[in-house]
Design an enzyme around this catalytic site. Structure first.
Site: not given
Ligand SMILES: *[C@@H]1O[C@H](CO)[C@@H](O)[C@H](O)[C@H]1NC(C)=O
Ligand SMILES: *[C@@H]1O[C@H](CO)[C@@H](O)[C@H](O)[C@H]1NC(C)=O
Length: 965
Positions: A536, A539, A612
């Site tokens: 996760d 980015e 999300d």
């Protein structure tokens, strides 16, 4: 998962944020980004001067060098505005007809980043040795294709690249003259002519013929040397280096792809009246908190691949760029599309995929970046996640509750709270005292666990992973290039591994070993080979960074700025983790690694999810469009969080969300820390039973999903297929993204994404083969007749019903025994559902293997084709034959499956009651029943006739023929 930057972390400690909403202001609009403003202003000037506007770039014919033995040439390119600056052009035609166009500044002050493609491509593509360039006075061109239908033309002045098919323009680069590669310059070099002359920044510029540079580039040096956004200043030591390019599709009215964002599959125009789409689409991997359900904004992953589609053909563009990119889309007419791509840095490296069918485009893209490999079979089961299962006993009791309620599940997930102080790999021993024992309990019924490992490493002297990375000197560096970049994430003060540094690779892979490492470094001793991984925040998400990510002037391996590689960054982390998980066992096993961030090629490393999302109907709906768009761009193993990450969905919504999830390639329920527990066993009746049935339906269809993934791994065609992919000539389907087909199974699904629905209108496409104009309700066998022009039908969809149809002409394989997990189904028998088309024919295939190793690559698999053909007036002949490569008959896997039978064959749509049903070989009459009903001949709608053949006594891996007379 993300809270909401730093303030969110603090909030978490006090009260939690039911009122938190998207902080759109955390992210730039085009108007807040210097190079995007410059790119859009260029297009505005071009529009304002339509007719007079010409590109200053041209090919210098005297520099043309055509390779003698392959379809490649190089040539010098000049800009009339900067006669001293040189550019080089390199154009190739690959063996499969893909055209690659590269342009770079030559001998400039600095070097542009030119490695984006090398991370995305699986290999250096083979250049055609058959196709030949011919140079003329004004252009260089090549004609190719089986029927010489393709022609690619590079026009010298101005520079323009055109791909034609049958004389019709398919793709045009620089047709509008928006190509602009800002050359490297020194700050002092600023020409006097390019100062702001009156007017404010961004104001309409007065054209001055005596100032051609200003005429083209604008009068002001807009944000050339540094740029401030909120409290962050980007130092931009290299100055302006952006790249603008127009890519037009003069004969294609629909464009798809360029994920990821929350919008429709058929991309809306960004230059028209729609108030939601006034900014260009943005590709800049970003952790967008509570993202909007309809927006051109960038999300966690970026794939610069765009399909352009018309009834005549499909083409695509892969623009291999890794820096922030903005894309404007407009439609000059209903059947043409113009786009402008503006990137902050990097060379021009565009691949033109000529199609002409959607499957050709998928194959061409797979040849470049690879197809998604066959995943582990269990990974297609149901995944239960939550932030967080708080202890080893919590995991055990959740598992117990699933088992008590007979609800199937394959995987339990652990989010960040398993890790002491969010130091990944290090168990919080207070709550997770016995992780390996917990794993063993989960494994006992064949289940797995997925545990999160994020890229931020806590800068702590008692964290060996950080310490080792620091000693190896493989951490990203701050802007001066010295020391370690430090930012703030879950783990507090953190640093990030620079996966562009090859010295990080073996070290990272070793961390996941479950045994002691030879080099004495850390390995994950308290895990097992059944622990898979979730990447996760890659980015990367950095709570105190600009736009919640890393400052663009941070330094990576080789001295490249983060700006140059931002969109690829998350893919390398995913790549290395996936290699680590696969190679920790001997022989290697198929890894499961979920990523949030991705780039072109990420499909090779595992699954993704849409991040999300919110527990709202809008988010449920847009999740489907997003999964389809990701599939178009190769990321086929995709899903959105069931239930929505944020919020407490009411039972009705949760049930509908399970129906959506059951028809996503990746099927996971997940929930925010702040939400109420919502595992399916907690639901009241009738919701609990409905969800149990949905999960059982998913499990019964695992053979369909696995076969679809197998096909995709060979062809690059996505598991979920939108209408334009299935029926490329049916215009009525080009904008449909709320219903789709599963592989080539013939299953058509339209999940309900609204409250209070009892029936749903499903579009039955025009049938382009003209033989299968019937569809069956999967649950009731009700026959819907289609129409040659396409037709809407009404399908019952009360809460317990998912609109799911089978296209006539399909044979669907299922396994109907309810089990607790998918590995327990390994030796379960199969049911074949034969849905006849109007002519009494049907076809389907089934692929099976051990589900976790790479043995299938040695021929250890079962791959059958089932064919049903008309037998006399009323009868049908159904046969099973091998589809595998020759010489693998009797392979080990096949032998291990010898006892696995086809236990039932259901034939729907027969024209009348048979007189006999026999095995061709043995001749013995089989046991069967027949329910009269409507025939598949397309004359009538209504419940179809059903023939059930019980236990025909045939194995799933052998040849057989059943004759119905
Ligand atoms: C990423 O994966 C590919 C295999 O698809 C491999 O060849 C390549 O070297 C990997 N990249 C890195 C940085 O390890
Ligand atoms: C089907 O329904 C959609 C949505 O209401 C409509 O736009 C379309 O025209 C209909 N198609 C046909 C063939 O009736």
């Amino acid at each position: 998962m993300r809270l909401s930057s730093l303030s969110g972390v603090l909030l978490l400690l006090t009260c939690l944020p039911s009122a938190l909403a998207l902080k759109a202001g955390d992210f730039k609009t085009c108007a807040q980004s210097g190079f995007c403003r410059r790119g859009r202003a260029l297009a505005e000037r071009a529009n304002a001067n339509a007719g007079a506007w010409t590109s200053p770039y041209s090919v210098d014919p005297s520099t043309l060098v055509i390779a003698p033995h392959e379809a490649q040439f190089t040539a010098g390119v000049k800009s009339s505005l900067y006669p001293d600056i040189k550019f080089g052009l390199d154009v190739r035609v690959h063996k499969d007809g893909v055209v690659r166009v590269r342009m770079d500044e030559v001998g400039g002050l600095r070097k542009r980043y030119d490695e984006a493609a090398s991370w995305a491509l699986i290999q250096q593509p083979e250049i055609s040795s058959e196709i030949r360039w011919t140079a003329g006075k004004k252009d260089v061109r090549a004609v190719y294709g089986r029927k010489k239908e393709f022609e690619v033309v590079i026009t010298f002045e101005p520079l323009r690249v055109t791909l034609l098919r049958n004389g019709k323009e398919q793709v045009v680069l620089n047709g509008q003259g928006l190509l602009h590669m800002e050359h490297f310059r020194t700050k002092e070099e600023t020409p006097a002519t390019a100062q702001v002359e009156g007017g404010e920044e961004g104001e309409q510029v007065v054209i001055k013929a005596e100032n051609p540079r200003a005429w083209f580039e604008g009068e002001s040096e807009d944000a050339y040397w540094d740029e401030t956004f909120l409290s962050w200043t980007d130092s931009k030591p290299k100055g302006p280096e952006s790249l603008s390019l127009d890519i037009n599709f003069p004969n294609h009215g629909h464009v798809y792809g360029i994920p990821q964002r929350a919008t429709h599959l058929d991309l809306p125009t960004t230059t028209g009246e729609n108030p939601t789409f006034t900014d260009p689409y943005r590709l800049y991997n970003a952790d967008v908190f509570e993202y909007l359900a309809s927006s051109p904004m960038s999300l966690y992953g970026s794939i610069p691949l765009m399909h352009a589609h018309s009834p005549d053909s499909t083409v695509a563009i892969f623009n291999a760029i890794a820096s922030e990119t903005w894309i404007d889309v407009s439609h000059p007419t209903r059947s043409s599309t113009n786009t402008q791509w503006v990137s902050e840095s990097g060379i021009l490296d565009v691949f033109i995929l000529p199609g002409p069918t959607p499957s050709d485009v998928f194959a061409q893209y797979a040849t470049l970046t690879g197809a998604a490999p066959l995943p582990a079979h269990w990974a297609l089961g149901y995944h239960q996640c939550r932030w967080n299962y708080v202890s080893t006993d919590d995991v055990r009791s959740v598992q117990k509750r699933f088992d008590e309620e007979d609800i199937p599940v394959d995987v339990f997930w652990l989010d960040i709270e398993y890790a002491e102080e969010h130091k990944y790999f290090i168990w919080d021993r207070k709550n997770f005292p016995d992780p390996v024992d917990m794993m063993k309990d989960v494994e006992a019924v064949g289940r797995k666990m997925v545990v999160i490992v994020d890229p931020h490493l806590k800068r702590s002297s008692n964290y060996p992973v950080y310490q080792e990375a620091s000693e190896l000197n493989v951490l990203v560096k701050p802007k001066n290039g010295e020391g370690e970049y430090e930012g703030w994430c879950w783990s507090g003060s953190s640093s990030w591994v620079d996966f562009f540094n090859p010295n990080s690779w073996d070290w990272w892979k070793g961390l996941f070993k479950t045994t002691v490492r030879d080099d004495g470094k850390f390995s994950w001793l308290d895990s097992t080979e059944n622990v898979h991984v979730w990447n996760d925040m890659n980015e990367p998400s950095i709570f105190n960074g600009p736009e919640i990510t890393m400052p663009k002037d941070s330094i990576h391996y080789g001295g490249w700025e983060h700006r140059d590689v931002h969109n690829i960054n998350g893919m390398l982390f995913h790549n290395l983790t996936s290699q680590a998980v696969s190679t920790r066992s001997d022989p290697p096993k198929r890894p499961f690694v979920l990523t949030r961030s991705f780039y072109a090629g990420s499909q090779r490393f595992g699954a993704m999810w849409t991040g999300d999302n919110l527990g709202t109907w809008d988010h449920m709906a847009v999740g489907i469009y997003m999964v389809l768009a990701n599939g178009v761009a190769g990321m086929t193993f995709a899903g959105s969080d069931v239930g929505g990450f944020f919020g407490n969905p009411e039972p009705e919504m949760l049930v509908r969300w399970y129906q959506v999830g059951a028809f996503n390639p990746f099927f996971r329920a997940h929930a925010h820390l702040d939400t109420k527990r919502r595992e399916p066993f907690l639901l009241d009746e009738p919701y609990k039973s409905i969800v149990r049935d949905i999960l059982r339906l998913r499990y019964s269809m695992l053979p369909v999903w696995y076969t679809a993934f197998h096909e995709g791994s060979l062809t690059g065609v996505p598991v979920l297929r939108p209408h334009y992919v299935m029926f490329p000539q049916d215009e009525a389907g080009f904008s449909i993204d709320d219903q789709y087909f599963v592989g080539s199974s013939g299953l058509l699904v339209k999940p309900v994404v609204q409250k209070g629905v009892t029936e749903t209108s499903v579009y039955l496409p025009e049938d382009q083969v003209g033989i299968a104009l019937v569809y069956y309700n999967y649950f009731t066998n009700y026959i819907y007749t289609g129409s040659a022009k396409g037709k809407n039908v009404t399908v019952p969809s009360a809460l317990h019903q998912t609109p799911l149809l089978i296209r006539g002409g399909s044979i669907v394989s299922t396994r109907e025994r309810p089990r607790r997990s998918s590995p327990l189904m390994k030796y379960d028998p199969f049911t074949l559902r034969v849905a006849l088309d109007k002519s009494g024919n049907a076809k389907g295939d089934l692929y099976l293997d051990d589900g976790e190793t790479y043995d299938y690559q040695q021929g250890n698999y079962i791959w059958r084709e089932f064919v049903a053909g008309k037998n006399g007036k009323k009868g049908v002949k159904i046969s099973s034959k091998d589809l595998g490569i020759a010489g693998r008959a009797g392979n080990e896997f096949e032998m291990s499956m010898e006892s696995v039978r086809v236990e039932k064959i259901v034939v729907v749509g027969l024209g009348g009651k048979p007189t006999s049903v026999k095995l061709e070989a043995g001749g013995k009459e089989l046991e069967w029943t027949y329910e009269p009903g409507v025939a598949a001949d397309g004359k009538k709608e209504g419940e179809g006739s059903v023939l059930v053949i019980k236990d025909p006594g045939v194995g799933v891996g052998i040849d057989w023929v059943v004759v119905v007379s």
